[in-house]
Write an enzyme that holds these catalytic residues in place. Structure first.
Site, mmCIF file in Angstrom:
data_model
loop_
_atom_site.group_PDB
_atom_site.id
_atom_site.type_symbol
_atom_site.label_atom_id
_atom_site.label_comp_id
_atom_site.label_asym_id
_atom_site.label_seq_id
_atom_site.Cartn_x
_atom_site.Cartn_y
_atom_site.Cartn_z
ATOM 1 N N GLU A 226 32.870 48.904 34.564
ATOM 2 C CA GLU A 226 32.390 48.287 33.326
ATOM 3 C C GLU A 226 31.024 48.878 32.990
ATOM 4 O O GLU A 226 30.737 49.184 31.844
ATOM 5 C CB GLU A 226 32.306 46.761 33.471
ATOM 6 C CG GLU A 226 31.886 46.092 32.155
ATOM 7 C CD GLU A 226 31.885 44.571 32.175
ATOM 8 O OE1 GLU A 226 32.570 43.974 33.011
ATOM 9 O OE2 GLU A 226 31.186 43.981 31.335
ATOM 10 N N ARG A 304 27.580 33.714 34.159
ATOM 11 C CA ARG A 304 28.935 33.200 34.416
ATOM 12 C C ARG A 304 28.955 32.311 35.669
ATOM 13 O O ARG A 304 29.677 31.324 35.723
ATOM 14 C CB ARG A 304 29.968 34.326 34.502
ATOM 15 C CG ARG A 304 31.388 33.805 34.508
ATOM 16 C CD ARG A 304 32.434 34.890 34.396
ATOM 17 N NE ARG A 304 32.727 35.304 33.040
ATOM 18 C CZ ARG A 304 33.508 34.644 32.178
ATOM 19 N NH1 ARG A 304 34.096 33.513 32.535
ATOM 20 N NH2 ARG A 304 33.721 35.105 30.965
ATOM 21 N N GLU A 706 41.467 37.854 35.540
ATOM 22 C CA GLU A 706 40.558 37.369 36.573
ATOM 23 C C GLU A 706 40.897 36.027 37.201
ATOM 24 O O GLU A 706 40.717 35.862 38.413
ATOM 25 C CB GLU A 706 39.125 37.303 35.999
ATOM 26 C CG GLU A 706 38.595 38.651 35.608
ATOM 27 C CD GLU A 706 37.271 38.539 34.888
ATOM 28 O OE1 GLU A 706 37.261 38.077 33.739
ATOM 29 O OE2 GLU A 706 36.247 38.902 35.482
HETATM 30 N N1 LUZ Z 1 31.754 41.196 31.438
HETATM 31 C C1 LUZ Z 1 30.804 40.833 30.567
HETATM 32 C C2 LUZ Z 1 32.553 40.305 32.018
HETATM 33 O O1 LUZ Z 1 30.067 41.676 30.077
HETATM 34 N N2 LUZ Z 1 30.685 39.531 30.228
HETATM 35 C C3 LUZ Z 1 31.457 38.569 30.757
HETATM 36 O O2 LUZ Z 1 31.315 37.403 30.428
HETATM 37 C C4 LUZ Z 1 32.428 38.960 31.704
HETATM 38 N N3 LUZ Z 1 33.202 38.057 32.294
HETATM 39 C C5 LUZ Z 1 34.076 38.452 33.197
HETATM 40 C C6 LUZ Z 1 34.188 39.790 33.505
HETATM 41 N N4 LUZ Z 1 33.442 40.702 32.925
HETATM 42 MO MO1 MOS Z 2 35.348 42.695 34.549
HETATM 43 S S1 MOS Z 2 34.630 41.873 36.226
HETATM 44 O O1 MOS Z 2 34.931 44.225 34.249
HETATM 45 O O2 MOS Z 2 36.277 41.804 33.629
#
Ligand code: LUZ
Ligand code: MOS
Length: 753
Positions: A226, A304, A706
């Site tokens: 990500e 989160r 998830e």
């Molecule tokens: N990525 C993000 C995530 O940038 N914001 C989120 O709230 C999130 N939640 C789960 C996995 N990736």
């Molecule tokens: Mo994510 S932890 O890249 O949804």
């Protein structure tokens, strides 16, 4: 419908970055990494490396025309270290050579002089010294002091959960190609093409329009791509800008494991108050998030965590504080669950601790506190379903949970050195990026003259099957066969300003954008049919590639309709834009309605421990999962099974540790254990919770990536259950993972000293 990639995957024909045929003259790059976790850089001598066989160039911070900065949320992460290094594996330079092996050889010739500084790896120590990556936050509701005063029982304890290596099968990589007019095209294994595009533009000091990102598919990501795919793509692009030759970087597995960030380890203190009926009245928690050496996505992950403090329970008085602690480890990053699992482990630990002290079954406390429709989450959103309770009841009906608990008791009563343990693990996970502006997406649809359809979205295929779902959405919108549809690569020139494919919301966001685009074209086609058939448009629909008037099939088929529309000069392309409605969050009060909806479910886990060796096997995990109205149960169950095994791995055998110099100990696959087919539960059974899917889920099919990861938390408590049966003096410690070594110590009373 099966995953459209299944055949390609099993026959080896699916194309990943490293499979793209190389252009003539392609160069290969290997980064140079810091070997110290915290040090001043006194001197970097690249003279020998520069003249080594096959080496074309060595680039460092001084070669960057733009900003030496790739921090995803906060600007605290240079592409190349300049005067100080903050973790082992921090990039200092990149070597470009004719081959990967020559570049790697030359790396050993780079001479770096360091002056060692103090290394911190423990988040609590970092906090004590005031080393935080960004300001701490507190989410609170009600009045915890009042709640504790009202409580008949109050318990305090500590819970620790470890990190986790993503172990995507395809390592990080990118391939950058010079185009004319100084433009650059980059193939990257990233979940976030736009973010990579933005950082390349910034480092190279060019516009985003000069940079084209293209992503065909990823060989797994799990959050690890990500934010952390950026560096490698930027390095490749930087080399292309200077050398005007194609440049490829593919990290070797050992480099990838050593230098990339992982799931955040957390250490937490909790205090829980319950009344005589076992209702949780008050919960106070402090999380020490081990953030590593730079912020990366930690602010969002910490946020989160603060949203998932209470898991699937209603607690009227809550106070949760989180600190993101700066340590000298590779910046920890997104990983399936994104801070949610760490929070949920703490509340589950608190419940277990209370159950042990009170001498009641853990399940009793869980059950009486489950969320009900109308309950308030501590962040201000109202719970809008009884799915937590329904999942619980469904588990009883479908899998006879009570009977299973009795069977385990029976087994243990007649076995001395083999013990079984069992646990129930409810989950509740909020769907939407917690940062509201990220909840938007676009899609581009072309209907070609021959009736075939090209679809581009911002969604990145990483094995989860999002392209298959996109195909289903388009096929359904037009009522045509999926064979007419091609889902294109994810490309920033075709679909711009995308959010990463993350937060379980890839299908929801991109699917809705796609549906909007398809519907617009569909309406135009209906008008064409209406003119052609001279019937009212409101009576006309397309069903199975044929035009119907009312319930009557006309002679007009999809192909002719499209051809006619083209000759009528009707626009057969469309861009759809979707922004999740309703959601909001006010950071000044830490209250709002951040999630489109929640996903619920429950798992029943059974484990068997060999009490002579501490080795264990998971007998089964039985799950009731809230899919909403699944649009593709095969894919969705695949996601549940993969996530569950990954969650069990996190709680049981996957162990990350560092020495006092900040060096990762398990830096290859002979030292780091991930669940294989033997370590996975022998039986994984997943049944659907019967429930209406929400309007905000694509085709009412809930996000699935998830949430099921967190069923794995039950593995920890099933293990503890078995240990306790063997050793009545077992001192409950909440320190995950519960490896066979730790189980053995627990069985014989050496844990916690
Ligand atoms: N990525 C993000 C995530 O940038 N914001 C989120 O709230 C999130 N939640 C789960 C996995 N990736
Ligand atoms: Mo994510 S932890 O890249 O949804």
């Amino acid at each position: 419908m099966k995953n459209i990639d299944s055949h390609g995957h099993v026959s080896g024909k699916s194309v990943y970055v490293d499979d793209i045929p190389e252009l003539r003259g392609t160069l290969h790059a290997v980064p140079v990494f810091s070997e110290m976790a915290h040090a001043k850089l006194l001197n970097i001598d690249i003279s020998k490396a520069k003249v080594a066989t096959g080496v074309v160039d060595v680039l460092m911070a001084k070669d960057i025309p733009g900003e030496n900065q790739i921090g995803g949320i906060l600007p605290d992460e240079p592409l190349f270290a300049e005067s100080e290094v903050h973790f082992i594996g921090q990039p200092i330079a990149v070597i470009i050579a004719n081959s990967h092996f020559e570049a790697r050889e030359a790396r050993t010739l780079v001479e770096i002089e360091y002056e060692e500084l103090e290394v911190i790896i423990d988040p609590r120590v970092a906090k004590q010294k005031g080393n935080l990556l960004f300001p701490s936050r507190t989410f609170a509701n009600g009045d915890i002091d009042f709640g504790f005063a009202e409580s008949d029982y109050v318990f305090s304890g500590r819970a620790d959960s470890g990190g986790q290596e993503h172990l995507y099968i395809e390592t990080q990589g990118s391939y950058a190609i010079p185009l004319e007019n100084n433009n650059i095209k980059i193939y990257s294994s990233t979940q976030g093409p736009t973010s990579v595009q933005k950082f390349i533009a910034n480092v190279l000091d060019v516009g985003m329009h000069n940079i084209e990102l293209d992503v065909t598919r990823l060989g797994g990501a799990f959050g690890g791509k990500e934010d952390q795919a950026t560096a490698w793509a930027v390095m490749a692009a930087l080399a292309v800008q200077k050398l005007k030759k194609p440049v490829k970087i593919i990290l070797d597995r050992d480099d990838d494991m050593l230098v990339t960030g992982k799931r955040h380890p957390y250490s937490s203190d909790f205090k829980i108050g319950l009344d005589k009926d076992l209702k949780i009245k008050s919960f106070e928690v402090t999380y020490f998030q081990n953030g590593g050496a730079a912020a990366d996505l930690s602010p969002a992950i910490m946020e989160r965590t603060l949203f998932h403090v209470t898991n699937s329970y209603f607690i009227p008085n809550v106070k949760a504080t989180a600190h993101s602690c700066k340590t000298n480890l590779a910046p920890f990053t997104a990983f399936r669950g994104f801070g949610g699992p760490q929070a949920m482990f703490v509340i589950e630990s608190a419940i277990s601790f209370a159950a042990e002290k009170l001498g009641v079954a853990r399940e009793k406390i869980q059950k009486v506190n489950l969320l009900k429709s109308g309950d308030l989450f501590h962040y201000g959103q109202v719970c809008d379903s009884n799915n937590a309770l329904k999942s619980w009841e469904s588990l009883q009906e479908q899998f006879d949970a009570k009977g299973e608990l009795l069977k385990v008791k029976e087994f243990n009563s007649i076995n001395t050195f083999i013990k079984k343990g069992i646990s129930l693990q409810p989950i509740c996970f909020g769907i939407s990026f917690t940062k509201t502006p990220m909840n938007q997406a676009r899609a581009l649809v072309h209907v070609y003259q021959d009736g075939s359809i090209g679809v581009s979205t911002g969604a990145v295929e990483m094995g989860q099957g999002v392209n298959t779902k996109m195909m289903q959405v388009a096929a359904k919108a037009f009522s045509v066969d999926v064979s007419r549809i091609r889902v294109e690569s994810t490309n920033t020139t075709r679909v711009a300003n995308t959010s990463p494919t993350a937060a379980s919301s890839g299908a929801d966001l991109n699917g809705n954008a796609l549906q909007i685009a398809c519907n617009e074209i569909y309406e135009r086609l209906i008008k064409v049919a209406s003119n052609l058939l001279k019937k009212d448009a409101r009576q006309i629909e397309i069903k199975d590639e044929r035009v119907y008037v009312g319930n009557e099939a006309s002679k007009l088929y999809w192909n002719e309709l499209v051809e006619t529309a083209f000759l009528d000069r009707v626009k057969l392309s469309e861009v759809g834009h979707y922004a999740t409605p309703i959601i909001n969050f006010d950071k000044s009060t830490e209250k709002g309605h951040p999630f489109a909806y929640h996903v619920y479910g429950i798992a029943l886990t059974t484990v068997t421990i060999d009490c002579i060796t501490g080795v264990y096997e998971f007998d089964s995990i039985k799950i009731i999962h809230d899919f909403g109205n699944s649009m593709n149960l095969t894919l969705d169950i695949g996601q549940v099974e993969g996530a569950v095994v990954q969650g069990i791995g996190w709680m049981s055998i996957e162990e990350l540790d560092w020495d006092e110099k900040g060096r990762l100990l398990a830096d290859n696959l002979s030292k780091y254990k991930v669940p294989d087919v033997y370590a996975a539960p022998k039986i994984i059974e997943t049944l659907e919770l019967e429930s209406e899917g929400p309007e905000l889920a694509i085709l009412k099919s809930k996000a699935v990536g998830e949430p099921p990861f967190m069923y794995g938390i039950g593995a920890f408590f099933a293990l503890q259950d078995a240990i306790r049966d063997f050793n009545s003096n077992y001192k409950m410690e909440f320190n995950a993972p519960l490896t066979p070594e730790k189980v053995l110590l627990g069985l014989y009373g050496f844990n916690g000293k």
